[in-house]
Design a protein around this motif. Structure first.
Motif, short mmCIF file in Angstrom:
data_model
loop_
_atom_site.label_atom_id
_atom_site.label_comp_id
_atom_site.label_asym_id
_atom_site.label_seq_id
_atom_site.Cartn_x
_atom_site.Cartn_y
_atom_site.Cartn_z
N ILE A 104 7.91 -6.00 -3.98
CA ILE A 104 7.02 -5.65 -2.87
C ILE A 104 7.54 -6.21 -1.55
CG2 ILE A 104 4.68 -6.03 -1.93
CD1 ILE A 104 3.65 -5.82 -4.84
N GLY B 274 1.32 -5.87 -9.09
CA GLY B 274 0.48 -4.78 -8.64
C GLY B 274 0.10 -3.90 -9.82
N MET C 105 -2.84 3.69 -5.88
CA MET C 105 -3.46 2.87 -6.93
C MET C 105 -3.80 1.53 -6.30
SD MET C 105 -1.28 3.65 -10.39
CE MET C 105 0.40 3.40 -9.80
N GLY C 106 -3.12 1.24 -5.17
CA GLY C 106 -3.36 -0.01 -4.44
C GLY C 106 -4.42 0.20 -3.39
N ALA D 63 4.69 -3.83 -10.15
CA ALA D 63 5.64 -4.40 -9.16
C ALA D 63 5.32 -5.87 -8.93
CB ALA D 63 5.54 -3.63 -7.85
N LYS E 18 0.85 -1.20 0.00
CA LYS E 18 0.00 0.00 0.00
C LYS E 18 0.87 1.24 0.00
CE LYS E 18 -1.08 -0.41 4.93
NZ LYS E 18 -0.27 0.73 5.35
N ILE E 19 1.93 1.11 -0.79
CA ILE E 19 2.86 2.21 -0.88
C ILE E 19 2.28 3.36 -1.71
CG2 ILE E 19 4.95 2.66 -2.27
CD1 ILE E 19 6.23 0.40 -0.50
N CYS F 173 -2.37 -3.27 -3.31
CA CYS F 173 -2.27 -4.40 -4.22
C CYS F 173 -1.76 -5.61 -3.45
CB CYS F 173 -1.27 -4.10 -5.33
SG CYS F 173 -1.67 -2.64 -6.29
N ARG G 187 10.71 -4.31 -0.52
CA ARG G 187 10.40 -2.95 -0.03
C ARG G 187 9.83 -2.99 1.38
NH1 ARG G 187 7.70 -0.08 -5.25
NH2 ARG G 187 5.97 -1.42 -4.67
N CYS H 124 1.02 -1.01 -10.67
CA CYS H 124 2.19 -0.37 -11.30
C CYS H 124 3.09 -1.38 -11.99
CB CYS H 124 3.00 0.39 -10.25
SG CYS H 124 3.77 -0.71 -9.04
#
Ligand code: XCC
Ligand code: SF4
Length: 649
Positions: free
Chosen positions: A78, A69, A57-58, A73, A53-54, A60, A81, A71
């Motif tokens: 994920i 996701g 858009m998510g 990713a 949930k960075i 995801c 990160r 984007c």
């Protein structure tokens, strides 16, 4: 559907905790144990680390049907990160704690220390020399000011790598340079971690994970190490001290004050002020026999190590301490203080007092700790606790009997003295014992408790298994308290269970086979001890060669992740009692559990039972002994012992 509740006896190993978990049930108090049951089916995406949930858009999440996701990713990005953000959280916690101490040191050096002073001038001058700060012929204040400014640079340095890294063995520094993980200032590393992990920046899981290791090094060889050094300067370097552990330390007829959290500044002042005749008289006037100042978690460890104050318990006993009905006041500072405390306290007379402006909880009374008037702040808190004594309801009180004797306070310096004597303080006898095989290796058991498992069980079972096999055990944090609660931290107790070689060494030196080395921040002392072993010679020229292992059996905090990472990046294998949230990426898992072996000489391992962990520890230790060409000696020595004792070892 009602959730199935575990029995109290399955939640914790020690009788005091069991009795109070049962009391919580009778008193209808909600504790972390019950809430663990309510949370039973914990999120599978979170557990695997594949929830992102960075960006908005998510959120995801990665599944076989949706492998990327919005984007683009993938799981590797994920998971890596999320992991880096956890390491950064842990690093920030240790380091911000250290920063507060450095700022206090600076204030003291400038003459506005508010009752604080440089208690350990020797530690100050020793540390100054480590950093090539001129100290000869200078006042302690001026040395302290230079050192404080140098330490502040460890947080803010933009273009120079950390000075504290230079305390590591030369070979290790070369590894870090080769791998490109030499950290700049702690703050810069944590900010960069947040930057890298924001939407659309670093997507190469390896690159992200290398920054996780870099950030962790800024913790272990930066923030945390600085924290321990400054604590020693301000509050005194720990030396072995007797005390006691578990909830039975609370007094029936004394005003009970429990300090909880991590930062030692206020609690150290409380430990001093509690003996002030004015305060003692005030307590007597309130009808109490005196005051019991006890601690929880690492604040406990900090003042236990320096003042011998008793330890009420470890992480999962914080709510239970209030449920005894006998705590007048609980002081919380930062880290590991459950937000539930004021809610639990509502059912008793306990007042929860928060003291750091950055750490408030609804329902807690906030009494800002003023470092410029440490004595005043401490007295105000003590008097408030005493005033609350009259509100204790005897009908609600249950103070368990359990109260075990313990010895703590094994700083590296103290160990050196014990091993070598005052005039020849040295690690030589330890190195020799390892080389000859009387001591097979050294294992650091660290970290928290976690209601996912029975409190202390894994930690204690592993400790027993290791000392039996002649492994010297070093402990910090809640894991050290676990041994204390079991009564195994005195030279007399655990020694009966130690293997013959370890026993011989401990008896000769007068130390227990399990050494309490301090708080979580003091895990940096384990690196320091490892470095001393390297410097002493005969066991390789890098931490990756010394027969040492780290284990975090019941860990729960981001801080434990940062610690694990800086151990591995320093060349020390780390065994976890349960895995990180990385299972959703085979690549990330392989990087941390295998690839780092190649690049850093150590990796993570997951062992879900104490037996498996003990076996793995011995395997890792023996592999290193083998490489050093000293493994044969173990066998020979153990055989000798067997003959001499005429019994099985
Ligand atoms: Fe917290 Fe340090 Fe963990 Fe205990 S062990 S639960 S971090 S108090 Ni460090
Ligand atoms: Fe989803 Fe990508 Fe945003 Fe993460 S960064 S929430 S994976 S779109």
């Amino acid at each position: 559907m009602a959730t199935e509740m575990k029995k109290a006896a399955d939640r914790a190993e020690d009788a005091a905790s069991i009795a109070l978990i049962e009391k919580a049930g009778c008193d209808c108090i909600d504790t972390c144990f019950g809430r663990m049951d309510t949370q039973k089916n914990q999120c599978a995406f979170g557990t695997k680390g594949v929830c992102c949930k960075i960006c908005h858009m998510g959120p995801c999440r990665i599944t076989p049907k949706s492998p990327r996701g919005v984007c683009g990713a993938d799981a590797d990005t994920i998971v890596a990160r999320n992991f880096l953000r956890e390491v950064s959280g842990g690093t920030a916690a240790h380091s911000d704690h250290a920063r507060h101490l450095v700022l206090l040191l600076k204030n003291v050096a400038q003459g506005h220390g508010g009752g604080y002073e440089i208690k350990d001038e020797r530690a100050l001058r020793y540390t100054a020399r480590l950093y090539k700060v001129e100290e000869l012929g200078r006042t302690k204040e001026s040395v302290a000011l230079d050192l404080a400014n140098l330490f502040l640079g460890e947080f803010t340095s933009q273009e120079e790598t950390l000075k504290t890294l230079e305390l590591a063995p030369a070979k290790r520094i070369a590894v870090w340079q080769k791998q490109g993980v030499m950290p700049f200032g702690v703050d810069r590393m944590v900010v960069e971690a947040m930057h890298r992990t924001t939407m659309g920046v670093d997507h190469d899981y390896k690159n992200i994970l290398l920054h996780a290791l870099t950030t962790s090094l800024a913790d272990g060889w930066g923030g945390a190490r600085v924290g321990s050094m400054v604590s020693d300067i301000l509050f005194g370097s720990p030396t072995p001290v007797r005390s006691s552990a578990n909830l039975g330390v609370l007094g029936e007829k004394t005003v009970n004050i429990v300090v909880h959290g991590h930062e030692p500044a206020l609690s150290d002042m409380l430990a001093v002020t509690v003996e002030d005749p004015e305060i003692v008289a005030y307590a007597k006037a309130a009808g109490a026999e005196g005051i019991t100042l006890a601690g929880l978690c690492c604040t406990a460890n900090e003042i236990l190590m320096r003042h011998g104050i008793p330890v009420a318990g470890n992480f999962l006993q914080q709510e239970l301490a209030i449920i005894t009905g006998a705590v007048e006041l609980m002081v919380v500072d930062v880290q590991c203080c459950m937000p539930s405390l004021p809610t639990v306290a509502k059912s008793y007379h306990t007042e929860v007092v928060s003291t750091a402006d950055m750490a408030k909880t609804i329902g807690a009374t906030h009494m800002r700790f003023d470092e410029h008037d440490g004595v005043g702040s401490a007295k105000a808190i003590l008097k408030r606790a005493i005033d609350n004594y009259k509100n204790r309801d005897p009908k609600k009180v249950l103070i368990p009997k359990q109260k075990e004797q313990m010895v703590a306070g094994f700083s590296v310096e103290a160990i050196k003295y014990m091993l070598g004597g005052t005039y020849r303080a040295s690690f030589r006898p330890l190195n020799d014992a390892i080389i000859s095989g009387r001591i097979r290796g050294v294992v650091g058991i660290v970290g928290c408790n976690n209601p996912k498992a029975k409190t202390d069980e894994y930690t204690n079972a592993l400790t027993t298994a290791l000392i039996k096999q002649n492994v010297l055990v070093l402990k910090t944090g809640c894991s050290a308290i676990a041994s204390g609660k079991r009564g195994w931290l005195t030279p007399e107790t655990a020694i009966q269970f130690a293997g013959p070689g370890l026993r011989e060494v401990c008896e000769a030196v007068g130390i227990p086979p399990i050494l309490h080395m301090g708080s979580c921040v003091d895990n940096s002392r384990l690196l320091e001890a490892g470095t001393e072993i390297v410097k002493e010679g005969g066991l390789g020229d890098d931490l990756s060669m010394v027969p040492v292992v780290g284990v975090a059996p019941e860990w729960m905090s981001e801080k434990a992740i940062a610690i694990g990472c800086y151990f591995v990046a320093s060349g020390v294998d780390v065994i976890l009692g349960h895995p990180f949230y990385i299972g959703g990426s085979d690549n990330v898992t392989k990087f941390l559990n295998e690839d780092t072996k190649e690049s850093f000489g150590a990796s993570f391992h997951v062992c879900d039972t104490a037996e498996a962990a003990a076996e793995r520890c011995l395997k890792l230790i023996d592999e290193r002994r083998e490489k050093l060409g000293i493994n044969k000696k173990t066998e020979r020595k153990l055989l000798d012992m067997k003959d001499r004792r005429g019994a099985n070892v």
